[in-house]
Design a protein around this motif. Structure first.
Motif, short mmCIF file in Angstrom:
data_model
loop_
_atom_site.label_atom_id
_atom_site.label_comp_id
_atom_site.label_asym_id
_atom_site.label_seq_id
_atom_site.Cartn_x
_atom_site.Cartn_y
_atom_site.Cartn_z
N GLU A 79 -68.16 -7.49 -0.03
CA GLU A 79 -68.23 -6.70 -1.26
C GLU A 79 -66.84 -6.54 -1.88
OE1 GLU A 79 -69.69 -2.27 -2.75
OE2 GLU A 79 -70.10 -2.92 -0.69
N PHE A 80 -65.84 -6.29 -1.04
CA PHE A 80 -64.46 -6.17 -1.53
C PHE A 80 -64.01 -7.47 -2.20
CE2 PHE A 80 -59.91 -6.86 -0.76
CZ PHE A 80 -59.37 -5.80 -1.48
N LYS A 81 -64.33 -8.60 -1.58
CA LYS A 81 -63.95 -9.91 -2.13
C LYS A 81 -64.59 -10.12 -3.49
CE LYS A 81 -64.41 -14.85 -1.18
NZ LYS A 81 -65.43 -15.32 -2.09
N THR A 82 -65.87 -9.79 -3.60
CA THR A 82 -66.58 -9.96 -4.86
C THR A 82 -65.96 -9.08 -5.94
OG1 THR A 82 -68.62 -10.45 -3.66
CG2 THR A 82 -68.84 -9.80 -5.96
N ASP A 83 -65.70 -7.81 -5.60
CA ASP A 83 -65.09 -6.89 -6.57
C ASP A 83 -63.71 -7.37 -6.99
OD1 ASP A 83 -67.34 -5.33 -6.33
OD2 ASP A 83 -66.39 -3.79 -5.06
N THR A 84 -62.93 -7.86 -6.02
CA THR A 84 -61.57 -8.33 -6.30
C THR A 84 -61.61 -9.56 -7.20
OG1 THR A 84 -60.82 -7.45 -4.18
CG2 THR A 84 -59.40 -9.07 -5.23
N GLU A 85 -62.51 -10.48 -6.92
CA GLU A 85 -62.63 -11.68 -7.76
C GLU A 85 -62.97 -11.29 -9.20
OE1 GLU A 85 -65.56 -14.00 -5.67
OE2 GLU A 85 -64.03 -15.16 -4.62
N GLN A 86 -63.89 -10.33 -9.36
CA GLN A 86 -64.26 -9.89 -10.70
C GLN A 86 -63.08 -9.22 -11.39
OE1 GLN A 86 -67.18 -10.58 -12.32
NE2 GLN A 86 -65.99 -9.82 -14.07
N TYR A 87 -62.33 -8.41 -10.64
CA TYR A 87 -61.16 -7.75 -11.21
C TYR A 87 -60.14 -8.78 -11.69
CZ TYR A 87 -56.82 -5.10 -11.43
OH TYR A 87 -55.63 -4.55 -11.84
N PHE A 88 -59.88 -9.81 -10.88
CA PHE A 88 -58.91 -10.84 -11.28
C PHE A 88 -59.42 -11.63 -12.49
CE2 PHE A 88 -57.02 -10.85 -6.81
CZ PHE A 88 -55.91 -10.14 -7.20
N THR A 89 -60.71 -11.89 -12.54
CA THR A 89 -61.28 -12.60 -13.69
C THR A 89 -61.09 -11.77 -14.96
OG1 THR A 89 -62.89 -13.72 -12.30
CG2 THR A 89 -63.39 -13.60 -14.64
N ASP A 90 -61.41 -10.47 -14.86
CA ASP A 90 -61.25 -9.58 -16.02
C ASP A 90 -59.78 -9.50 -16.45
OD1 ASP A 90 -63.96 -9.11 -15.85
OD2 ASP A 90 -63.76 -7.11 -14.96
N THR A 91 -58.88 -9.40 -15.49
CA THR A 91 -57.45 -9.32 -15.78
C THR A 91 -56.96 -10.60 -16.45
OG1 THR A 91 -57.14 -7.85 -13.89
CG2 THR A 91 -55.17 -8.92 -14.77
N LYS A 92 -57.43 -11.73 -15.97
CA LYS A 92 -57.03 -13.02 -16.56
C LYS A 92 -57.51 -13.11 -18.01
CE LYS A 92 -57.47 -17.99 -15.79
NZ LYS A 92 -58.09 -19.02 -14.97
N GLU A 93 -58.75 -12.69 -18.27
CA GLU A 93 -59.27 -12.73 -19.64
C GLU A 93 -58.47 -11.80 -20.55
OE1 GLU A 93 -63.43 -11.79 -19.24
OE2 GLU A 93 -63.92 -13.78 -18.46
N THR A 94 -58.13 -10.62 -20.03
CA THR A 94 -57.33 -9.67 -20.81
C THR A 94 -55.96 -10.25 -21.14
OG1 THR A 94 -58.48 -7.80 -19.79
CG2 THR A 94 -56.36 -7.33 -20.83
N LEU A 95 -55.32 -10.86 -20.15
CA LEU A 95 -54.01 -11.48 -20.39
C LEU A 95 -54.10 -12.62 -21.40
CD1 LEU A 95 -52.39 -11.56 -16.83
CD2 LEU A 95 -51.62 -10.26 -18.80
N ASN A 96 -55.13 -13.43 -21.31
CA ASN A 96 -55.30 -14.52 -22.27
C ASN A 96 -55.49 -13.96 -23.68
OD1 ASN A 96 -55.02 -16.68 -20.52
ND2 ASN A 96 -57.20 -16.74 -20.02
N PHE A 97 -56.25 -12.88 -23.80
CA PHE A 97 -56.45 -12.25 -25.10
C PHE A 97 -55.13 -11.71 -25.64
CE2 PHE A 97 -57.26 -8.36 -27.55
CZ PHE A 97 -57.98 -8.90 -28.60
N ILE A 98 -54.37 -11.04 -24.78
CA ILE A 98 -53.07 -10.48 -25.21
C ILE A 98 -52.14 -11.60 -25.65
CG2 ILE A 98 -51.00 -9.30 -24.39
CD1 ILE A 98 -52.88 -7.54 -22.68
N LEU A 99 -52.10 -12.70 -24.89
CA LEU A 99 -51.24 -13.84 -25.28
C LEU A 99 -51.69 -14.42 -26.62
CD1 LEU A 99 -50.76 -15.65 -21.85
CD2 LEU A 99 -49.01 -14.41 -23.16
N HIS A 100 -52.99 -14.52 -26.82
CA HIS A 100 -53.51 -15.05 -28.08
C HIS A 100 -53.10 -14.13 -29.25
CE1 HIS A 100 -56.21 -16.98 -30.90
NE2 HIS A 100 -56.74 -15.78 -31.17
#
Length: 118
Positions: A79-100
């Protein structure tokens, strides 16, 4: 040296005959184990086996308990792994948006400065 002499020497040394040697001598003399002796031996062996089975059963219960604990830990970690993967995915999308957005803002600043320079 006869078996009798060997037994006598062993007894003087404090050594005793093995069960197999005793049976062999009895069979040479025509003596055999009585039913009571046989039953006593079988019961002793049974008691020993019963004790071993009790130990095995106890050990198996302990292993099952530990395995249940490991399964619970694996579930929590999964469960921790799944939550962490989702958190990293969300963070990556946010960073890509900010860079754009930063790129768009820099382009707008460039165009405004170009217009101002004309």
């Amino acid at each position: 040296m006869t078996n009798e002499e060997t037994r006598h020497i062993r007894s003087l040394k404090g050594e005793f005959m093995t069960n197999e040697e005793t049976r062999h001598i009895r069979s040479l003399k025509g003596e055999f184990m009585t039913n009571e002796e046989f039953q006593t031996i079988v019961l002793k062996k049974f008691d020993t086996m019963e004790g071993r089975f009790d130990t095995l059963e106890s050990d198996l219960t302990s292993v099952k308990t530990k395995l249940d604990a490991v399964a619970d830990q694996v579930a929590v970690l999964t469960e921790f792994k799944t939550d962490t993967e989702q958190y990293f995915t969300d963070t990556k999308e946010t960073l890509n948006f900010i860079l754009h957005k930063e790129l768009l803002n820099e382009k707008e600043v460039f165009l405004l400065r170009k217009k101002q320079a004309q």
